[in-house]
Design an enzyme around this catalytic site. Structure first.
Site: not given
Ligand code: SAH
Ligand code: SF4
Length: 348
Positions: A94, A105, A108, A194, A217, A296, A337
């Site tokens: 990743c 966001c 995040c 992504s 997303s 998460n 993530c």
């Protein structure tokens, strides 16, 4: 490590020589120029003196031993990258495309930590190279001595820090480099980007001749909620966004992955599941699937309970929408993530 410097030194060398060096560094993954025994001594010494192959990084291995996070030191900041070793012989890296992210966001951690700068192509390549070297040192999956050194990076996902479509040129340069048969030789179909949903970037991507995967997303079934949790949605409204995705599907004939985070009491109701199914079917028609991602937890949101996720999934399936659930990887090393950040102080 300075890939640009290597290119500078090689610029007057014959083509086959450049090929040899690239093969040594990006296909055999040498860590020391002394291993490049097929190069003339003078060139080897020059490279050794002027181009360090070292990639300074702090490494954290998760308790499951399948997830490894590396924070690579780039001088003016750290970039976090994660290796996930799946049971089925896949090694997915990743990668990050920026140090931090501009888009903020709400859910995040990267987005909440601010932005330093975009990465250049070398710095993206370095992340995969780091793990290619790491995998080379492992005992092979079957444990037989003959398998030592056979593990390779099989897949790359641009799901680390940053928005790849806001660093378009460098990201695409890196993608072509990963795909090149003379370097990493990773199939385009094994590479995924992504995006938070940058319409202009998706349009550009539709015109690329590469067969890479696109993930969007989405995270909300209507503009109002989407704008609340993802500020960038104000400039990229759903109707135009999904139109761009539809034309991407039509042009490339590739199935697009719609990512949907399950946020407790925010976007996970039965009515929202129904709205999501209607929205996608009406705008995309075919060749898409929904990936329900278990959140998460950071400070602001909680993850939806399993029963709620199952209910959401059932409604989508009843509507004929293909659904998958993303595996949970690496939470204990803060490598999952949305948990990557440039602001972390690692303990040694
Ligand atoms: N900027 C791009 C790519 C990096 S983020 C994008 O937004 O798509 C990669 C994925 O992780 C995105 O789907 C993002 O929404 C998701 N993500 C962000 N925070 C998360 C969190 N705390 N838990 C799970 N996924 C998260
Ligand atoms: Fe940036 Fe993606 Fe995080 Fe949003 S989810 S802040 S776009 S990295």
């Amino acid at each position: 490590m300075d890939i640009k410097k290597i290119q500078e030194i090689l610029k007057d060398e014959p083509k086959f020589r450049i090929k040899q060096v690239y093969e040594a560094v990006f296909a055999k993954f040498i860590e020391d120029w002394d291993e490049a025994t097929n190069l003339p001594l003078a060139l080897r010494e020059k490279l050794k003196a002027e181009c360090s192959l070292a990639i300074p990084a702090e490494v954290l291995l998760a308790a499951d031993k399948k997830t490894v996070k590396a924070a690579i030191d780039l001088g003016d900041g750290k970039v976090e990258t994660v290796l996930m070793r799946h049971g089925d012989n896949h090694n997915t890296v990743c990668v990050s495309s920026q140090i931090g992210c501009l888009l903020g966001c709400e859910f995040c951690l990267t987005g909440q930590g601010g932005f330093t700068r975009s990465l250049n192509f070398y710095e993206i390549v370095e992340q995969v190279l780091f793990f290619a070297r790491y995998l080379k040192t492992l005992p092979g999956r079957g444990g037989h001595p003959s398998q030592e050194g056979t593990e390779r990076v099989s897949n790359i996902v641009f799901m680390g820090m940053g928005e790849p479509l806001l660093n378009y040129d460098e990201v695409m340069k890196a993608v072509r480099f990963f795909n090149d048969q003379e370097t990493f030789n990773i199939g385009a179909r094994k590479i995924s980007i992504s995006t938070v949903g940058i319409i202009d970037g998706i349009k550009k991507l539709s015109n690329e001749p590469l067969q890479i995967n696109l993930a969007l997303s989405l995270h909300a079934p209507d503009d109002e909620l989407r704008q609340q949790i993802m500020p960038v949605a104000k400039n990229n409204p759903l109707k135009s966004l999904l139109k761009a995705v539809k034309s991407y599907i039509d042009r490339t004939n590739r199935k697009v992955m719609i990512e949907y985070l399950m946020l407790d009491k925010v976007n996970d109701s039965s009515a929202q599941a129904q709205r999501l199914a209607d929205l996608l079917k009406a705008n995309l028609e075919k060749l898409f699937m929904v990936n329900l991602i278990s959140y998460n937890e950071t400070q602001k949101f909680r993850t939806s309970p399993d029963a709620v996720i199952n209910n959401f999934k059932k409604i989508l399936e009843r509507e004929g929408v293909e659904v998958v659930q993303r595996f949970k990887f690496g939470r204990d090393v803060q490598g999952a993530c949305g948990q990557l950040t440039k602001n972390r102080k690692h303990r040694a």
